[in-house]
Design an enzyme around this catalytic site. Structure first.
Site, PDB file in Angstrom:
ATOM      1  N   LYS A 223       0.816  -1.207   0.000  1.00 58.27           N
ATOM      2  CA  LYS A 223       0.000   0.000   0.000  1.00 58.27           C
ATOM      3  C   LYS A 223       0.857   1.268   0.000  1.00 58.27           C
ATOM      4  O   LYS A 223       2.024   1.273   0.390  1.00 58.27           O
ATOM      5  CB  LYS A 223      -0.950  -0.005   1.202  1.00 58.27           C
ATOM      6  CG  LYS A 223      -2.024  -1.094   1.130  1.00 58.27           C
ATOM      7  CD  LYS A 223      -3.026  -0.842   0.015  1.00 58.27           C
ATOM      8  CE  LYS A 223      -4.059  -1.954  -0.126  1.00 58.27           C
ATOM      9  NZ  LYS A 223      -5.037  -1.976   0.954  1.00 58.27           N
ATOM     10  N   ARG A 257      -4.222 -10.319   4.148  1.00 53.42           N
ATOM     11  CA  ARG A 257      -4.387 -10.328   2.686  1.00 53.42           C
ATOM     12  C   ARG A 257      -3.096  -9.789   2.066  1.00 53.42           C
ATOM     13  O   ARG A 257      -2.698  -8.661   2.337  1.00 53.42           O
ATOM     14  CB  ARG A 257      -5.585  -9.459   2.295  1.00 53.42           C
ATOM     15  CG  ARG A 257      -5.924  -9.459   0.805  1.00 53.42           C
ATOM     16  CD  ARG A 257      -7.158  -8.606   0.556  1.00 53.42           C
ATOM     17  NE  ARG A 257      -7.580  -8.642  -0.834  1.00 53.42           N
ATOM     18  CZ  ARG A 257      -7.136  -7.831  -1.791  1.00 53.42           C
ATOM     19  NH1 ARG A 257      -6.223  -6.895  -1.491  1.00 53.42           N
ATOM     20  NH2 ARG A 257      -7.577  -7.920  -3.032  1.00 53.42           N
TER      21      ARG A 257
END
Length: 278
Positions: A223, A257
């Site tokens: 991210k 995840r």
């Protein structure tokens, strides 16, 4: 191939959550524009090869997505386009033998995927965008991942209060439509509708969300917030991703995840083994 998701869906979460380290959900984006791997697995043979690799690397779930939901610059696609991408891939991925979650905000797409072997609904709008999603999940008796999201990041808000209020709304929808709480997983949505600083705040204070009494999923993999700490392209953020995921596991996350499955599995299992020596 029609399949009764009720027969396998209700048993998925207990099996995943019964171990001393978090389960790992491998990310499989069959899209041309995902932020970290756009286009790499768009062809069915490439997607299947990547799914096989993730299973071999220790993935407990394959999260299959046919529409990019990246916060910046993603292009909405129709349900027809999502299904066109999914149809050549889903059955072969299901046949690998690990649970498949379908990453879609469209109830029509999720319904088709559940009919064809997927066992988990992963809704990045937490039952609050498509009015058909909650009734579908309730009728099929399958696990659902409720993710926090916002249309735009707002640096002025208390992000933990916002996440908690969003989850409360989603859980009210779930209760009113008959979704059992033992089929719900909460995902605070790292990188979605949040500034990088807010994403890090959520990770640092993740344990506060245990007040809901439900399993937590965290997906910090590659991210953008990582790059604000150490400037890097998405495929050069493995170290930062693992650091964030270890913090998340310490804060109570039971599902992680990740794109880099082998490295994530190793890190989580070693951390759990070390804690076991205390």
């Amino acid at each position: 191939m029609q399949r009764d998701a009720h027969s396998g869906g209700t048993a998925v979460l207990p099996a995943l959550l019964s171990r001393p380290y978090p389960a790992v959900m491998g990310v499989l984006n069959i899209t041309p524009d995902s932020f970290s791997d756009g286009g790499r697995f768009a062809a069915p043979e490439q997607a299947l090869a990547q799914a096989r690799k993730m299973v071999a690397d220790g993935a407990d779930i394959i999260d299959l997505g046919a529409e990019s939901t990246r916060p910046y610059g993603s292009q909405p696609v129709s349900a027809e386009d999502e299904l066109r991408r999914l149809k050549p891939v889903l059955a072969d991925v299901v046949a690998l033998g690990v649970p498949v979650s379908i990453d879609s905000m469209k109830s029509d797409v999720v319904a088709w995927a559940l009919d064809h072997g997927a066992l988990i609904a992963n809704d990045v709008w937490g039952l609050q965008r498509d009015a058909g999603m909650a009734p579908l999940v309730a009728a099929r008796h399958v696990p659902v991942i409720i993710m926090h999201n916002r249309d735009n990041a707002d640096p002025s808000i208390d992000i933990m209060k916002d996440v908690s209020a969003f989850f409360a709304r989603s859980l009210d929808i779930a209760a009113k439509t008959g979704i059992s709480t033992d089929q719900i997983v909460l995902d605070p949505g790292i990188g979605f509708g949040k500034t990088p600083q807010q994403s890090m705040m959520v990770l640092a204070r993740l344990a506060e969300l245990s007040a809901f009494g439900l399993p937590l999923l965290v997906g910090a993999s590659r991210k953008r917030f990582i790059s604000t700490v150490t400037p890097s392209e998405p495929d050069r953020r493995i170290g930062g991703s693992i650091a964030a995921h270890l913090i998340a596991a310490q804060g109570g996350a039971q599902i992680i995840r990740a794109h880099d499955v082998a490295e994530t599995v190793q890190a989580l299992r070693v951390a759990a083994a070390i804690r076991g020596q205390q």
